[in-house]
Design a protein around this motif. Structure first.
Motif, PDB file in Angstrom:
ATOM      1  N   THR A  64       0.795  -0.865  -0.078  1.00  0.00           N
ATOM      2  CA  THR A  64      -0.249  -0.391  -0.102  1.00  0.00           C
ATOM      3  C   THR A  64       0.704   0.873  -0.542  1.00  0.00           C
ATOM      4  OG1 THR A  64      -0.283   0.235   1.877  1.00  0.00           O
ATOM      5  CG2 THR A  64      -1.553  -1.072   1.717  1.00  0.00           C
ATOM      6  N   LEU A  65       0.691   2.134   0.155  1.00  0.00           N
ATOM      7  CA  LEU A  65       0.778   4.030  -0.778  1.00  0.00           C
ATOM      8  C   LEU A  65       1.681   3.791   1.114  1.00  0.00           C
ATOM      9  CD1 LEU A  65       2.483   5.787  -1.872  1.00  0.00           C
ATOM     10  CD2 LEU A  65       0.257   7.350  -1.423  1.00  0.00           C
ATOM     11  N   LYS A  66       1.437   3.296   2.130  1.00  0.00           N
ATOM     12  CA  LYS A  66       1.169   4.314   3.579  1.00  0.00           C
ATOM     13  C   LYS A  66       2.586   2.791   3.996  1.00  0.00           C
ATOM     14  CE  LYS A  66      -0.209   4.142   8.098  1.00  0.00           C
ATOM     15  NZ  LYS A  66      -1.551   3.519   9.055  1.00  0.00           N
ATOM     16  N   GLN A  67       3.005   1.373   3.962  1.00  0.00           N
ATOM     17  CA  GLN A  67       3.490   0.451   3.577  1.00  0.00           C
ATOM     18  C   GLN A  67       4.859   0.755   2.590  1.00  0.00           C
ATOM     19  OE1 GLN A  67       1.720  -2.757   2.381  1.00  0.00           O
ATOM     20  NE2 GLN A  67       1.657  -3.496   4.333  1.00  0.00           N
ATOM     21  N   PHE A  68       4.319   1.365   1.454  1.00  0.00           N
ATOM     22  CA  PHE A  68       6.266   2.402   1.229  1.00  0.00           C
ATOM     23  C   PHE A  68       5.861   3.972   1.548  1.00  0.00           C
ATOM     24  CE2 PHE A  68       7.511   4.305  -3.281  1.00  0.00           C
ATOM     25  CZ  PHE A  68       8.433   3.687  -3.134  1.00  0.00           C
ATOM     26  N   LEU A  69       5.868   4.649   1.282  1.00  0.00           N
ATOM     27  CA  LEU A  69       6.517   5.319   2.446  1.00  0.00           C
ATOM     28  C   LEU A  69       6.925   4.995   3.731  1.00  0.00           C
ATOM     29  CD1 LEU A  69       3.471   8.105   2.258  1.00  0.00           C
ATOM     30  CD2 LEU A  69       5.371   7.991   0.772  1.00  0.00           C
ATOM     31  N   HIS A  70       6.499   4.230   4.227  1.00  0.00           N
ATOM     32  CA  HIS A  70       7.267   3.848   5.844  1.00  0.00           C
ATOM     33  C   HIS A  70       8.712   3.162   5.224  1.00  0.00           C
ATOM     34  CE1 HIS A  70       7.150   1.897   9.504  1.00  0.00           C
ATOM     35  NE2 HIS A  70       7.803   1.128   9.296  1.00  0.00           N
ATOM     36  N   GLU A  71       8.290   1.763   3.757  1.00  0.00           N
ATOM     37  CA  GLU A  71       9.877   0.893   3.135  1.00  0.00           C
ATOM     38  C   GLU A  71      11.268   2.260   3.057  1.00  0.00           C
ATOM     39  OE1 GLU A  71      10.674  -1.728   2.703  1.00  0.00           O
ATOM     40  OE2 GLU A  71       9.958  -2.451   3.970  1.00  0.00           O
ATOM     41  N   ILE A  72      10.619   3.505   2.760  1.00  0.00           N
ATOM     42  CA  ILE A  72      11.542   4.764   2.072  1.00  0.00           C
ATOM     43  C   ILE A  72      12.404   5.043   3.044  1.00  0.00           C
ATOM     44  CG2 ILE A  72      11.618   7.076   1.172  1.00  0.00           C
ATOM     45  CD1 ILE A  72       9.593   5.640  -0.721  1.00  0.00           C
ATOM     46  N   LYS A  73      10.723   5.564   4.103  1.00  0.00           N
ATOM     47  CA  LYS A  73      11.731   6.386   5.799  1.00  0.00           C
ATOM     48  C   LYS A  73      12.854   5.106   6.535  1.00  0.00           C
ATOM     49  CE  LYS A  73       9.951   8.728   9.844  1.00  0.00           C
ATOM     50  NZ  LYS A  73       8.440   8.859  10.166  1.00  0.00           N
ATOM     51  N   ASP A  74      12.274   4.310   6.784  1.00  0.00           N
ATOM     52  CA  ASP A  74      13.126   3.202   6.802  1.00  0.00           C
ATOM     53  C   ASP A  74      14.703   2.878   6.300  1.00  0.00           C
ATOM     54  OD1 ASP A  74      11.509   2.175   8.559  1.00  0.00           O
ATOM     55  OD2 ASP A  74      10.663  -0.066   7.756  1.00  0.00           O
ATOM     56  N   GLN A  75      14.398   3.136   4.834  1.00  0.00           N
ATOM     57  CA  GLN A  75      15.814   2.668   4.063  1.00  0.00           C
ATOM     58  C   GLN A  75      16.320   4.271   3.927  1.00  0.00           C
ATOM     59  OE1 GLN A  75      17.100   0.816   2.005  1.00  0.00           O
ATOM     60  NE2 GLN A  75      15.041  -0.711   2.325  1.00  0.00           N
ATOM     61  N   THR A  76      15.913   5.496   4.485  1.00  0.00           N
ATOM     62  CA  THR A  76      16.579   6.712   4.571  1.00  0.00           C
ATOM     63  C   THR A  76      16.771   6.419   6.129  1.00  0.00           C
ATOM     64  OG1 THR A  76      15.247   8.068   2.932  1.00  0.00           O
ATOM     65  CG2 THR A  76      16.195   8.825   4.538  1.00  0.00           C
ATOM     66  N   THR A  77      16.306   6.012   7.284  1.00  0.00           N
ATOM     67  CA  THR A  77      17.065   5.924   8.680  1.00  0.00           C
ATOM     68  C   THR A  77      18.442   5.645   8.164  1.00  0.00           C
ATOM     69  OG1 THR A  77      14.974   6.862   9.395  1.00  0.00           O
ATOM     70  CG2 THR A  77      17.035   5.399  10.784  1.00  0.00           C
ATOM     71  N   LYS A  78      18.167   3.910   7.555  1.00  0.00           N
ATOM     72  CA  LYS A  78      19.783   3.575   7.637  1.00  0.00           C
ATOM     73  C   LYS A  78      21.001   3.668   6.837  1.00  0.00           C
ATOM     74  CE  LYS A  78      17.154  -1.197   7.760  1.00  0.00           C
ATOM     75  NZ  LYS A  78      16.387  -2.332   7.175  1.00  0.00           N
ATOM     76  N   ALA A  79      20.213   4.564   5.789  1.00  0.00           N
ATOM     77  CA  ALA A  79      21.415   5.054   5.284  1.00  0.00           C
ATOM     78  C   ALA A  79      21.414   6.840   6.121  1.00  0.00           C
ATOM     79  CB  ALA A  79      21.027   5.411   3.912  1.00  0.00           C
ATOM     80  N   ASN A  80      21.107   6.708   6.620  1.00  0.00           N
ATOM     81  CA  ASN A  80      21.799   8.383   7.050  1.00  0.00           C
ATOM     82  C   ASN A  80      22.618   7.413   8.360  1.00  0.00           C
ATOM     83  OD1 ASN A  80      20.603  10.212   5.416  1.00  0.00           O
ATOM     84  ND2 ASN A  80      18.814  10.488   7.428  1.00  0.00           N
TER      85      ASN A  80
END
Length: 129
Positions: A108-124
């Motif tokens: 879902t869009l909500k899950q996708f945005l959550h995935e992006i947020k997690d990836q960004t947090t891991k990258a930072n």
């Protein structure tokens, strides 16, 4: 095999955008333009604004209006109408393609945005370490 598939999809995407450019141009420009001139104008716009960066509306509009005004092809109001109409067509296409991709992956869009947020947090976090 997968690379060939991506090449075919990329060529199809560029062809669709060229066709969109041409169709909107043919609706807005004066009837005395030749088919070759309209394809060349659409190609110039695509070279300056490839489909991969069409999310920058101001730059996109400037390029489209600049090409039409530079060659004195139409008046400014039609050039602006062309830029806006074509941008809306492209955005609708991207929204539909994105929605179909989400459906295909089962997200879902909500899950996708959550995935992006997690990836960004891991990258930072990895940059900070």
């Amino acid at each position: 095999r997968r690379l060939l598939y991506m090449l075919v999809v990329s060529i199809m995407m560029w062809s669709c955008f060229l066709a969109f450019q041409y169709l909107v141009l043919s609706a807005l420009l004066k009837p005395n333009f030749t088919l070759l001139q309209m394809w060349l104008i659409a190609s110039v716009v695509l070279m300056a604004m490839p489909p991969s960066i069409n999310i920058m509306p101001i730059y996109y509009h400037v390029v489209v209006i600049g090409v039409l005004a530079m060659f004195n092809l139409t008046d400014m109001s039609l050039a602006i109408a062309y830029a806006i109409a074509l941008h809306l067509i492209m955005m609708v296409f991207w929204l539909i393609a994105g929605r179909l991709s989400l459906n295909r992956t089962g997200l879902t869009l909500k899950q996708f945005l959550h995935e992006i947020k997690d990836q960004t947090t891991k990258a930072n976090a990895s940059k900070a370490a």
